[in-house]
Design a protein around this motif. Structure first.
Motif, short mmCIF file in Angstrom:
data_model
loop_
_atom_site.label_atom_id
_atom_site.label_comp_id
_atom_site.label_asym_id
_atom_site.label_seq_id
_atom_site.Cartn_x
_atom_site.Cartn_y
_atom_site.Cartn_z
N GLN A 127 0.82 -1.21 0.00
CA GLN A 127 0.00 0.00 0.00
C GLN A 127 0.86 1.27 0.00
N HIS A 128 1.95 1.23 0.73
CA HIS A 128 2.85 2.39 0.74
C HIS A 128 3.44 2.64 -0.65
N LEU A 129 3.79 1.56 -1.33
CA LEU A 129 4.33 1.68 -2.68
C LEU A 129 3.30 2.30 -3.62
N GLN A 130 2.06 1.88 -3.50
CA GLN A 130 1.00 2.47 -4.31
C GLN A 130 0.80 3.95 -3.96
N GLU A 131 0.89 4.27 -2.69
CA GLU A 131 0.71 5.66 -2.25
C GLU A 131 1.77 6.58 -2.85
N ILE A 132 2.99 6.08 -2.95
CA ILE A 132 4.07 6.87 -3.55
C ILE A 132 3.69 7.28 -4.97
N HIS A 133 3.09 6.35 -5.71
CA HIS A 133 2.66 6.68 -7.08
C HIS A 133 1.43 7.57 -7.09
N ASP A 134 0.42 7.16 -6.32
CA ASP A 134 -0.87 7.85 -6.39
C ASP A 134 -0.78 9.31 -5.96
N LYS A 135 0.13 9.63 -5.04
CA LYS A 135 0.27 11.00 -4.56
C LYS A 135 1.31 11.80 -5.34
N GLY A 136 1.85 11.19 -6.39
CA GLY A 136 2.80 11.91 -7.23
C GLY A 136 4.08 12.29 -6.53
N TRP A 137 4.55 11.43 -5.63
CA TRP A 137 5.75 11.72 -4.86
C TRP A 137 7.03 11.38 -5.61
N ALA A 138 6.94 10.51 -6.61
CA ALA A 138 8.15 10.01 -7.27
C ALA A 138 8.72 11.04 -8.25
N ASN A 139 9.99 10.90 -8.55
CA ASN A 139 10.65 11.72 -9.57
C ASN A 139 10.06 11.43 -10.93
N ALA A 140 10.06 12.41 -11.83
CA ALA A 140 9.40 12.28 -13.13
C ALA A 140 9.96 11.14 -13.95
N ASP A 141 11.24 10.85 -13.82
CA ASP A 141 11.87 9.82 -14.65
C ASP A 141 12.00 8.49 -13.92
N PHE A 142 11.09 8.23 -12.97
CA PHE A 142 11.21 7.03 -12.14
C PHE A 142 11.24 5.74 -12.95
N ALA A 143 10.56 5.71 -14.09
CA ALA A 143 10.46 4.48 -14.87
C ALA A 143 11.79 4.06 -15.49
N SER A 144 12.65 5.02 -15.79
CA SER A 144 13.91 4.71 -16.47
C SER A 144 15.14 4.98 -15.62
N ALA A 145 15.01 5.74 -14.55
CA ALA A 145 16.17 6.11 -13.73
C ALA A 145 16.81 4.87 -13.11
N LYS A 146 18.15 4.93 -12.97
CA LYS A 146 18.90 3.87 -12.33
C LYS A 146 19.50 4.40 -11.03
N VAL A 147 20.14 3.52 -10.29
CA VAL A 147 20.64 3.90 -8.97
C VAL A 147 21.56 5.12 -9.00
N PRO A 148 22.54 5.19 -9.91
CA PRO A 148 23.37 6.41 -9.93
C PRO A 148 22.56 7.67 -10.17
N ASP A 149 21.51 7.57 -11.01
CA ASP A 149 20.64 8.72 -11.25
C ASP A 149 19.93 9.12 -9.96
N GLY A 150 19.42 8.11 -9.25
CA GLY A 150 18.74 8.39 -7.99
C GLY A 150 19.66 9.02 -6.97
N MET A 151 20.90 8.55 -6.92
CA MET A 151 21.86 9.12 -5.98
C MET A 151 22.20 10.57 -6.32
N ARG A 152 22.29 10.88 -7.59
CA ARG A 152 22.56 12.28 -7.98
C ARG A 152 21.39 13.17 -7.62
N LEU A 153 20.16 12.71 -7.85
CA LEU A 153 18.99 13.48 -7.45
C LEU A 153 19.01 13.76 -5.95
#
Length: 445
Positions: free
Chosen positions: A247-273
């Motif tokens: 449910q928490h994972l769904q909430e992250i999506h439903d509330k628009g909390w994720a970064n715009a490029d979440f579908a393609s971003a990789k760990v180094p990208d996430g770390m830079r953000l």
């Protein structure tokens, strides 16, 4: 990977003891130089240690061997390399079954350790000097009943949330200890124009962390859950506490909390953000501090770490992953057995910890009495250590149950992408788990 297995990414290993690239096994070397394994070294004893063949594993083992041989001049240790992943698992099991295992080898702890039939294949170390300094928290990970078989190799690490400390300070946010506090923080961060929760589905294993890292909260609420899960008496879809991670994972999506490029971003990208303050919180394994150090070396200490919060601040704590173990097969005898026990005792000692730290900066606490972290370790590592110091941690599910399902990361990507609702995803994973449990022949399935 799975709900009950450490998430993996290609050619990576989060800790100093870990395996990465799948290289050809049986490359032998002694303290850094190639050679062949023999039974003696002058008037001394030669033993062979089977460890990972990748560069990090070899460098760590060589550092230990160099220090050990200096302290024990009558003993020579030669290193054999094994590949990563399933090939390495098969090599270990085949060598044990055929009586051809090296004198010493490192392998998984926890439930995967149980799969190599320790009682049949390994040397008992209970009460031996080799395990005298091992922290009590680790005993269960390398034991069957009252019998202990191994020592920790590397450091522990946690599944939780890396966060940008400067963003929290600027917005007046305290580290959340409940999910309600987490959601309030995420809403405040979003209002400031910053992505509250970084997701990196370009590496699908990372999608599992809101679920994998939530296990401490399940265990705190229902201490027998892992046992019931193994016996097919507890399910993700029908237990509200277990369902919460989905449910928490769904909430992250439903509330628009994720970064715009979440579908393609990789760990180094996430770390830079995260380092740049364009994202504030990143559910991830703490061992990935090494990636942060590579992506933003000047901002490593701008990032801290906290455990995934549940419903009760009083029971807030860390879901912990424990180090691999180093073991002695029962085919090791006489002088080689004594030399092997000395090597294990050295690995599980402050001198052994120091040798590992020299090869690779620790990413979590050493579970050995007297071992301390270098003063210059990253803040993330210090934060993980604090949970162990306060005894506010519990093992990840993989250390308590052999039950696995291979499709959790794909299921989590679907939930986090808004494709599959949490309740449906939990049902799918329960079906996934059932197939695996039946293949293992577990009772009750």
């Amino acid at each position: 990977m799975t709900r009950t297995s450490t998430p993996r990414r290609p050619a990576r290993r989060v800790l100093a003891f870990a395996v990465a690239l799948a290289l050809t096994p049986l490359t032998a070397c002694s303290a850094g130089s190639l050679g062949s394994s023999s039974d003696s070294s002058g008037d001394g004893t030669t033993i062979t240690w089977l460890t990972g063949a990748d560069e990090t594993a070899q460098a760590t083992a060589k550092s230990i061997v160099a220090a050990f041989e200096k302290a024990n001049p009558g003993i020579t240790v030669k290193l054999d390399g094994k590949p990563a992943g399933g090939d390495g698992d098969n090599l270990v099991k085949t060598r044990l079954q055929t009586g051809s295992m090296a004198d010493v080898f490192d392998y998984n702890s926890g439930s995967l350790f149980q799969q190599i039939a320790p009682e049949k294949n390994l040397t008992k170390l209970t009460g031996d000097d080799a395990v005298a300094k091992v922290d009590d928290s680790y005993d269960a990970q390398v034991s069957v009943g009252q019998d202990m078989y191994g020592v920790p190799y590397g450091t522990a690490f946690g599944g939780g949330v890396m966060y940008n400390k400067k963003v929290f300070e600027q917005l007046g946010i305290q580290v959340p200890q409940t999910w309600a506090e987490f959601t309030a923080a995420a809403d405040k961060i979003k209002a400031a124009g910053i992505a509250p929760v970084i997701q990196t589905y370009g590496e699908t294993w990372t999608a599992q962390l809101p679920i994998l890292g939530d296990f401490h909260n399940i265990a705190a609420a229902e201490p027998d859950w892992a046992e019931d899960y193994t016996a097919n008496k507890a399910k993700d879809a029908t237990d509200p506490v277990a369902l919460a991670g989905f449910q928490h994972l769904q909430e992250i999506h439903d509330k628009g909390w994720a970064n715009a490029d979440f579908a393609s971003a990789k760990v180094p990208d996430g770390m830079r953000l995260l380092a740049d303050g364009k994202g504030a919180m990143y559910p991830i394994l703490s061992g990935n501090i090494t990636t942060l150090a590579q992506a933003a070396p000047d901002k490593v200490n701008d990032v801290g770490f906290f455990a995934l919060p549940g419903t009760d601040a009083a029971t807030n704590g860390l879901t912990a992953w424990f180090p691999n173990g180093v073991y002695i097969p029962n085919t090791t005898k006489d002088a080689k057995l004594e030399a092997s026990k000395k090597l294990l005792a050295f690995i599980a000692s402050p001198a052994g910890c120091d040798a590992q730290s020299q090869a690779s900066p620790p990413t979590g606490p050493y579970l050995v009495e007297g071992c301390t972290l270098p003063s210059d370790v990253p803040q993330v590592t210090k934060d993980v250590q604090a949970y162990f110091d306060a005894d506010k941690q519990s093992p990840a599910l993989e250390f308590l149950s052999p039950v696995k399902g291979p499709n959790l990361e794909q299921i989590c990507v679907e939930v986090g992408s808004g494709i599959t609702p949490a309740t449906d995803a939990a049902k799918l994973y329960d079906q996934d788990v059932q197939k695996q449990a039946q293949q293992l022949g577990l009772e009750g399935w």
